[in-house]
Design a protein around this motif. Structure first.
Motif, PDB file in Angstrom:
ATOM      1  N   TYR A  72       0.825  -1.214   0.000  1.00 49.95           N
ATOM      2  CA  TYR A  72       0.000   0.000   0.000  1.00 49.95           C
ATOM      3  C   TYR A  72       0.855   1.258   0.000  1.00 49.95           C
ATOM      4  O   TYR A  72       1.988   1.249   0.464  1.00 49.95           O
ATOM      5  CB  TYR A  72      -0.882   0.071   1.267  1.00 49.95           C
ATOM      6  N   GLU A  73       0.223   2.351  -0.439  1.00 50.26           N
ATOM      7  CA  GLU A  73       0.740   3.684  -0.163  1.00 50.26           C
ATOM      8  C   GLU A  73      -0.054   4.176   1.049  1.00 50.26           C
ATOM      9  O   GLU A  73      -1.280   4.095   1.064  1.00 50.26           O
ATOM     10  CB  GLU A  73       0.539   4.631  -1.337  1.00 50.26           C
ATOM     11  N   TYR A  74       0.644   4.669   2.049  1.00 47.79           N
ATOM     12  CA  TYR A  74       0.011   5.099   3.296  1.00 47.79           C
ATOM     13  C   TYR A  74       0.018   6.616   3.415  1.00 47.79           C
ATOM     14  O   TYR A  74       0.957   7.278   2.982  1.00 47.79           O
ATOM     15  CB  TYR A  74       0.770   4.543   4.505  1.00 47.79           C
ATOM     16  N   GLY A  75      -1.013   7.111   4.058  1.00 49.81           N
ATOM     17  CA  GLY A  75      -1.040   8.493   4.509  1.00 49.81           C
ATOM     18  C   GLY A  75      -0.924   8.472   6.021  1.00 49.81           C
ATOM     19  O   GLY A  75      -1.553   7.643   6.688  1.00 49.81           O
ATOM     20  N   MET A 115       2.844  11.163   2.876  1.00 50.53           N
ATOM     21  CA  MET A 115       2.430  10.000   2.108  1.00 50.53           C
ATOM     22  C   MET A 115       3.680   9.153   1.940  1.00 50.53           C
ATOM     23  O   MET A 115       4.744   9.678   1.624  1.00 50.53           O
ATOM     24  CB  MET A 115       1.863  10.411   0.743  1.00 50.53           C
ATOM     25  N   ILE A 116       3.562   7.844   2.177  1.00 48.82           N
ATOM     26  CA  ILE A 116       4.725   6.963   2.113  1.00 48.82           C
ATOM     27  C   ILE A 116       4.352   5.661   1.432  1.00 48.82           C
ATOM     28  O   ILE A 116       3.302   5.082   1.716  1.00 48.82           O
ATOM     29  CB  ILE A 116       5.300   6.711   3.527  1.00 48.82           C
ATOM     30  N   GLU A 117       5.198   5.232   0.531  1.00 53.64           N
ATOM     31  CA  GLU A 117       5.024   3.959  -0.156  1.00 53.64           C
ATOM     32  C   GLU A 117       6.217   3.080   0.240  1.00 53.64           C
ATOM     33  O   GLU A 117       7.300   3.188  -0.346  1.00 53.64           O
ATOM     34  CB  GLU A 117       4.982   4.175  -1.667  1.00 53.64           C
ATOM     35  N   PRO A 118       6.051   2.226   1.259  1.00 54.09           N
ATOM     36  CA  PRO A 118       7.174   1.421   1.758  1.00 54.09           C
ATOM     37  C   PRO A 118       7.758   0.523   0.672  1.00 54.09           C
ATOM     38  O   PRO A 118       7.020  -0.088  -0.101  1.00 54.09           O
ATOM     39  CB  PRO A 118       6.552   0.583   2.869  1.00 54.09           C
ATOM     40  N   ALA A 145      -3.532   9.591  12.584  1.00 53.27           N
ATOM     41  CA  ALA A 145      -4.266   8.599  11.816  1.00 53.27           C
ATOM     42  C   ALA A 145      -3.372   8.082  10.695  1.00 53.27           C
ATOM     43  O   ALA A 145      -2.647   8.841  10.069  1.00 53.27           O
ATOM     44  CB  ALA A 145      -5.553   9.173  11.246  1.00 53.27           C
ATOM     45  N   VAL A 146      -3.424   6.778  10.487  1.00 54.19           N
ATOM     46  CA  VAL A 146      -2.712   6.127   9.393  1.00 54.19           C
ATOM     47  C   VAL A 146      -3.789   5.510   8.504  1.00 54.19           C
ATOM     48  O   VAL A 146      -4.685   4.835   8.994  1.00 54.19           O
ATOM     49  CB  VAL A 146      -1.754   5.027   9.923  1.00 54.19           C
ATOM     50  N   PHE A 147      -3.688   5.781   7.199  1.00 48.45           N
ATOM     51  CA  PHE A 147      -4.696   5.265   6.283  1.00 48.45           C
ATOM     52  C   PHE A 147      -4.052   4.800   4.984  1.00 48.45           C
ATOM     53  O   PHE A 147      -2.906   5.138   4.681  1.00 48.45           O
ATOM     54  CB  PHE A 147      -5.766   6.332   5.988  1.00 48.45           C
ATOM     55  N   HIS A 148      -4.795   3.982   4.235  1.00 50.75           N
ATOM     56  CA  HIS A 148      -4.383   3.573   2.896  1.00 50.75           C
ATOM     57  C   HIS A 148      -5.612   3.275   2.062  1.00 50.75           C
ATOM     58  O   HIS A 148      -6.722   3.216   2.580  1.00 50.75           O
ATOM     59  CB  HIS A 148      -3.426   2.371   2.919  1.00 50.75           C
ATOM     60  N   GLU A 149      -5.407   3.123   0.760  1.00 47.95           N
ATOM     61  CA  GLU A 149      -6.513   2.867  -0.144  1.00 47.95           C
ATOM     62  C   GLU A 149      -7.009   1.441   0.001  1.00 47.95           C
ATOM     63  O   GLU A 149      -6.291   0.542   0.347  1.00 47.95           O
ATOM     64  CB  GLU A 149      -6.047   3.117  -1.580  1.00 47.95           C
TER      65      GLU A 149
END
Length: 149
Positions: A72-75, A115-118, A145-149
């Motif tokens: 995932y890409e995370y916010g 925004m981070i894409e591990p 808050a941590v979120f992803h699509e």
């Protein structure tokens, strides 16, 4: 790609409006209720899944940890209440036994978003720092808050 760029901007705009509408004498319960409405908006209107939330009081800085996957890409966003003038977020990953900074939002603002894409699934350290408070205050509430699509 446009959705990935637009989403952080929409989230910050929403939180900016919410932040300026806050009453400086909010209790923690009222702060959580206000933030909860925004989390629902992220999930329903923007189609994101919020996978972690945290609420606390902050004087200087706090650290928390989260495993992020390479799927995932995370916010990762943080918002302070009206007492906090400047709050920042930094994300670290262990590399060769040391925590290395990989992303940060250190703009002078009462909310921060990265925004981070591990590149690999790993545990990440998230550091929240309250750098400045409005006159007469030394602590404030924050939400992470941590979120992803």
């Amino acid at each position: 790609m446009t959705k990935k760029i637009a989403l952080p901007l929409l989230i910050l705009m929403h939180f900016s409006q919410m932040l300026f509408a806050q009453d400086i004498d909010l209790s923690m319960g009222e702060f959580i209720e206000t933030i909860s409405e925004s989390i629902q908006l992220i999930e329903t209107d923007y189609g994101q899944e919020v996978v972690r939330t945290e609420f606390d009081i902050i004087r200087t800085s706090k650290e928390t940890f989260r495993t992020l996957t390479d799927s995932y890409e995370y916010g990762i966003f943080v918002i302070g209440d009206d007492r906090i003038k400047d709050i920042d977020v930094e994300v670290f990953k262990v590399v060769d036994g040391d925590w290395i900074l990989i992303k940060k939002d250190d703009k002078e603002d009462a909310q921060a978003l990265v925004m981070i894409e591990p590149s690999t699934t790993a545990q990440y350290k998230i550091k929240i720092s309250a750098y400045e408070f409005h006159e007469g205050y030394e602590v404030g509430f924050y939400s992470l808050a941590v979120f992803h699509e």
